[in-house]
Structures are given as C-alpha cells and as structure tokens.
Design a protein around this motif. Structure first.
Motif, PDB file in Angstrom:
ATOM      1  N   ALA A   1       0.846  -1.214   0.000  1.00 27.20           N
ATOM      2  CA  ALA A   1       0.000   0.000   0.000  1.00 27.20           C
ATOM      3  C   ALA A   1       0.870   1.249   0.000  1.00 27.20           C
ATOM      4  O   ALA A   1       0.570   2.238  -0.696  1.00 27.20           O
ATOM      5  CB  ALA A   1      -0.919  -0.016   1.217  1.00 27.20           C
ATOM      6  N   LEU A   2       1.946   1.202   0.767  1.00 25.66           N
ATOM      7  CA  LEU A   2       2.869   2.341   0.827  1.00 25.66           C
ATOM      8  C   LEU A   2       3.515   2.592  -0.536  1.00 25.66           C
ATOM      9  O   LEU A   2       3.628   3.740  -0.984  1.00 25.66           O
ATOM     10  CB  LEU A   2       3.939   2.075   1.886  1.00 25.66           C
ATOM     11  CG  LEU A   2       5.007   3.159   2.075  1.00 25.66           C
ATOM     12  CD1 LEU A   2       4.380   4.436   2.615  1.00 25.66           C
ATOM     13  CD2 LEU A   2       6.104   2.661   3.021  1.00 25.66           C
TER      14      LEU A   2
ATOM     15  N   LYS B   1       2.449   2.129  -3.425  1.00 26.48           N
ATOM     16  CA  LYS B   1       1.543   2.695  -4.434  1.00 26.48           C
ATOM     17  C   LYS B   1       1.500   4.217  -4.392  1.00 26.48           C
ATOM     18  O   LYS B   1       1.177   4.863  -5.381  1.00 26.48           O
ATOM     19  CB  LYS B   1       0.128   2.140  -4.223  1.00 26.48           C
ATOM     20  CG  LYS B   1      -0.043   0.692  -4.625  1.00 26.48           C
ATOM     21  CD  LYS B   1      -1.489   0.247  -4.407  1.00 26.48           C
ATOM     22  CE  LYS B   1      -1.691  -1.191  -4.829  1.00 26.48           C
ATOM     23  NZ  LYS B   1      -3.092  -1.650  -4.596  1.00 26.48           N
ATOM     24  N   GLU B   2       1.817   4.795  -3.221  1.00 25.93           N
ATOM     25  CA  GLU B   2       1.618   6.229  -3.049  1.00 25.93           C
ATOM     26  C   GLU B   2       2.871   7.033  -2.704  1.00 25.93           C
ATOM     27  O   GLU B   2       2.867   8.252  -2.811  1.00 25.93           O
ATOM     28  CB  GLU B   2       0.573   6.465  -1.953  1.00 25.93           C
ATOM     29  CG  GLU B   2      -0.789   5.865  -2.271  1.00 25.93           C
ATOM     30  CD  GLU B   2      -1.844   6.286  -1.273  1.00 25.93           C
ATOM     31  OE1 GLU B   2      -1.901   7.495  -0.957  1.00 25.93           O
ATOM     32  OE2 GLU B   2      -2.602   5.417  -0.798  1.00 25.93           O
TER      33      GLU B   2
ATOM     34  N   ARG C   1       3.005  11.389   5.234  1.00 26.47           N
ATOM     35  CA  ARG C   1       2.105  10.585   4.394  1.00 26.47           C
ATOM     36  C   ARG C   1       2.389   9.107   4.567  1.00 26.47           C
ATOM     37  O   ARG C   1       1.471   8.286   4.677  1.00 26.47           O
ATOM     38  CB  ARG C   1       2.259  10.999   2.932  1.00 26.47           C
ATOM     39  CG  ARG C   1       1.354  10.234   1.973  1.00 26.47           C
ATOM     40  CD  ARG C   1      -0.102  10.484   2.270  1.00 26.47           C
ATOM     41  NE  ARG C   1      -0.971   9.737   1.369  1.00 26.47           N
ATOM     42  CZ  ARG C   1      -2.115   9.187   1.747  1.00 26.47           C
ATOM     43  NH1 ARG C   1      -2.518   9.286   2.997  1.00 26.47           N
ATOM     44  NH2 ARG C   1      -2.863   8.553   0.884  1.00 26.47           N
ATOM     45  N   ALA C   2       3.659   8.753   4.610  1.00 31.92           N
ATOM     46  CA  ALA C   2       4.032   7.343   4.766  1.00 31.92           C
ATOM     47  C   ALA C   2       3.530   6.789   6.095  1.00 31.92           C
ATOM     48  O   ALA C   2       2.982   5.682   6.157  1.00 31.92           O
ATOM     49  CB  ALA C   2       5.549   7.188   4.669  1.00 31.92           C
TER      50      ALA C   2
ATOM     51  N   GLN D   1       1.005   7.837   7.806  1.00 32.74           N
ATOM     52  CA  GLN D   1      -0.455   7.748   7.749  1.00 32.74           C
ATOM     53  C   GLN D   1      -0.902   6.475   7.034  1.00 32.74           C
ATOM     54  O   GLN D   1      -1.817   5.772   7.482  1.00 32.74           O
ATOM     55  CB  GLN D   1      -1.028   8.968   7.026  1.00 32.74           C
ATOM     56  CG  GLN D   1      -0.941  10.271   7.808  1.00 32.74           C
ATOM     57  CD  GLN D   1      -1.361  11.465   6.973  1.00 32.74           C
ATOM     58  OE1 GLN D   1      -1.708  11.340   5.800  1.00 32.74           O
ATOM     59  NE2 GLN D   1      -1.327  12.650   7.579  1.00 32.74           N
ATOM     60  N   ILE D   2      -0.255   6.189   5.925  1.00 30.99           N
ATOM     61  CA  ILE D   2      -0.613   5.010   5.130  1.00 30.99           C
ATOM     62  C   ILE D   2      -0.384   3.732   5.949  1.00 30.99           C
ATOM     63  O   ILE D   2      -1.230   2.831   5.980  1.00 30.99           O
ATOM     64  CB  ILE D   2       0.214   4.964   3.833  1.00 30.99           C
ATOM     65  CG1 ILE D   2      -0.192   6.118   2.916  1.00 30.99           C
ATOM     66  CG2 ILE D   2       0.037   3.621   3.120  1.00 30.99           C
ATOM     67  CD1 ILE D   2       0.761   6.332   1.746  1.00 30.99           C
TER      68      ILE D   2
ATOM     69  N   ARG E   1      -3.151   0.844   8.082  1.00 28.60           N
ATOM     70  CA  ARG E   1      -3.104  -0.609   7.879  1.00 28.60           C
ATOM     71  C   ARG E   1      -2.542  -1.340   9.088  1.00 28.60           C
ATOM     72  O   ARG E   1      -2.021  -2.451   8.980  1.00 28.60           O
ATOM     73  CB  ARG E   1      -2.312  -0.913   6.606  1.00 28.60           C
ATOM     74  CG  ARG E   1      -3.143  -0.568   5.370  1.00 28.60           C
ATOM     75  CD  ARG E   1      -2.313  -0.192   4.179  1.00 28.60           C
ATOM     76  NE  ARG E   1      -3.190   0.207   3.067  1.00 28.60           N
ATOM     77  CZ  ARG E   1      -3.666   1.436   2.910  1.00 28.60           C
ATOM     78  NH1 ARG E   1      -3.356   2.387   3.767  1.00 28.60           N
ATOM     79  NH2 ARG E   1      -4.453   1.719   1.893  1.00 28.60           N
TER      80      ARG E   1
END
Length: 363
Positions: free
Chosen positions: A255-256, A258-259, A335-336, A338-339, A343
């Motif tokens: 997930a990380l 991807k963003e 951001r990292a 938060q992602i 999860r």
C-alpha cells in the motif's frame, strides 16, 4: 527414500483413491504412506483458504501451477526467496504447539521479497519429519496457510517427507519458498536514496525467527517452565512470547509503495541492525540510527539481562523491536506514516540517511 504425498494432486481427490496405495514393507521400515494421505485430507481446508486469482488447487499434479496476471506490466520481474524457521522449532516441540511456526516460515520468505517491491504470488513448503502424525502436520500447514492469507499469496504446493532413523520421531524441520512479481520500473532502487531521507521503523511482533540458538541457551528452554507467567513480559509466559509468529509486512508495504517513493527496505533478520540495514544503503551513504528512538520490546531487555549480552551484540543479533525499516524522502514522512497506520502498523522515524563511508551508526 521419502514418503511424498503430492498435495496439489491429492487435494482434489477422495480418500478412497489413496487407499489403493499401501505398502506393508515400507510401513515396517518406518514410513506410513497412508498417514501422508491422511495429512493431505486434513490440510485441504487450509490450502483452499489461500486460493487467489491465478491459483487452482485442483491443478498441478507433480508441480504447483500459477497463472500470473501481467496486465499493465511492461517488464515483469520474478523475485524469489527461500528460508526456514530454524531452531525456533524447538519451542514448538517443547510446548507441543505447531500452528504458528508455519506463519514464521511464510514471513521469512515474503518479507524478503517485498524488500524488492515484489508482490508475493505463491508459496511452497517442505516438511521433513521423523514420523508423520497427520494431526500435527495439519497444524503446521494451518499456520503456513494463515501466513499465505496474511501475505495475499497462494499455497500451491508442498512436500511432506518422513525420515525415520534420520530425525527423532516427534521432531520436524520446516522450510519454504515464495515467488513474487514486480514491474521492473517499480523495483526498489537504492540509487534513488539521498542524504536527508528518513528511515522509518516498522515494529516487530517479538523475536521473530532469528537468534533462537542464543535464546535457547540464555533461558535454558529444555529445563525452563515455559508456561509460567512472566511479569517483565506483561504476564505472558515465556513460551507464548517466544512462539509469537513473525509479523508479515507485505500488505502495508505494498500500500505504501503505491503512493510514496521508497528508496530502501530492509527486513531485520539474523544479524540485526548491523547486517541488514546496510544492505539497502548504497555506497557513499550511511544509516544513522538514533538509539533513544528505538522502541525496544521487553523480551530483548530480558534476553540481554539474563544472558549478560552487550547492547552492541543485541543490535547485531536481534531485531530489537524493529522488524523492517523503510527509507522515504523527508517530505513524504507524514504521508508514509499515515498510510502504514491505516493498515495497522504503528511506524515511526528512527534515523536518517547521511553521507558516510560507514554503512550504519547507532548513536
């Protein structure tokens, strides 16, 4: 010779078919073929839990088959990893608990291949035992299947080998193999790392699956009461703490990726910080870890104290509460986090990348 029930072929068959294969002479030599087939019958439901697109438990015969979806990939790259559980298995023998070590086996493989940015596709296991006890084999494979579910990959094959005379009847060894896939342009490229990048710590669930030869010596586990609650461990028993399975980081890290641009990932296994973090750092740069920021789990303090082990040796042997480290640009840190938090991973900054000829410093 080994007793080798083909799991993939057997999963789709009835027990009556397996009854055709019997050998009194082989059984007299210590190998019970029918026990192998009974094991397969018991593990069917666990294997089916892992089915994902591309995998079919009724296909494969002598080999596990998987049809990957290459849609949108320009240059698909396969990434593979293999590992075992090691002497942590001794704790499983002593406590007669066998449903978690399979998670460890999967974790040790898939956590390695995610360091390249690859998504695990499938897994195969190998169990060698002194005597095939179907109910015990089922519990082992139950753990393997759970690990595959956590990693999002399929259990497409396996081998159970009965080795009378080579191994004690009530012992076994467990190893595995995983393959993943990634588009070449999305592979982790440590050449993109820059001074000032942030090193994030992803917490471990405990000792994971490394350093157990030392753990067993420190606690003298063969003679210890593994079921007694230990205050330093929050009331958990020593056996419960040490058998806690290795955390699987695949889904949160995917997930990380991807963003956020990630330029380095390290799976903290045997060799601890000093061996593993430098593997993700390019020449000319170094990892500067702030010791006071490392959230060391209580079990490591207990190991160090009881074994009289120096802090340097502890950080050079164990994960110390950090199962994986990830390098991101400073502007991507929030951001990292938060992602990962979304999860279930309470990650935190533990250091930074600096210009250095020394690959790692713990300050």
């Amino acid at each position: 010779m080994t007793n080798k029930p083909d799991r993939i072929k057997a999963v789709g068959k009835e027990t009556a078919m397996n009854d055709l294969s019997k050998s009194e002479a082989y059984a007299a030599a210590g190998v019970d073929i029918t026990a192998g087939y009974r094991s397969v019958e018991l593990m069917k439901k666990h294997i089916r839990r892992t089915t994902i697109p591309g995998a079919d438990p009724d296909v494969g015969g002598f080999g596990g088959a998987f049809e990957p979806d290459l849609t949108g990939m320009e240059q698909p790259v396969l990434v593979s990893g293999t590992d075992g559980v090691g002497t942590k298995l001794k704790l499983a023998f002593l406590t007669d608990r066998h449903d978690t070590v399979g998670i460890d086996c999967v974790a040790m493989c898939v956590n390695d291949i995610i360091c390249c940015g690859a998504r695990p596709l499938f897994f195969l296991d190998y169990i060698a035992c002194g005597r095939n006890v179907p109910e015990r084999i089922e519990q082992i494979v139950k753990g393997v299947a759970e690990g595959c579910v956590q990693a999002g990959c399929a259990l497409i094959g396996g081998e159970t080998a009965e080795h009378p005379g080579l191994m004690p009847e009530n012992e076994y060894d467990l190893a595995g193999y995983a393959t993943g896939i990634v588009d070449k342009k999305r592979m982790i490229d440590r050449r993109a790392m820059r001074p000032g990048d942030v090193i994030l710590a992803l917490p471990s669930s405990g000792v994971h699956s490394n350093g157990f030869s030392l753990v067993r010596k420190v606690f003298d586990v063969d003679h210890a009461d593994l079921n007694a609650p230990v205050a330093r461990l929050g009331g958990k028993s020593l056996g419960e703490e040490l058998l806690t399975p290795t955390r699987i980081y695949v889904k949160p890290v995917l997930a990380l990726l991807k963003e956020v641009r990630v330029s380095g990932i390290s799976h903290i296994t045997g060799g601890g910080f000093y061996e593993n973090i430098p593997r993700s750092i390019p020449d000319g740069l170094g990892a500067e870890i702030e010791r006071k920021k490392v959230r060391v789990l209580p079990v490591f303090g207990l190991i160090a104290e009881k074994g009289g082990i120096s802090e340097r040796d502890m950080f050079n042997t164990y994960n110390m509460g950090v199962g994986m480290s990830v390098v991101v640009a400073a502007e991507d840190q929030s951001r990292a986090l938060q992602i990962l938090s979304a999860r279930g991973v309470d990650a935190y900054p533990v250091g930074r990348v600096v210009e250095s000829g020394e690959k790692i410093r713990i300050i």
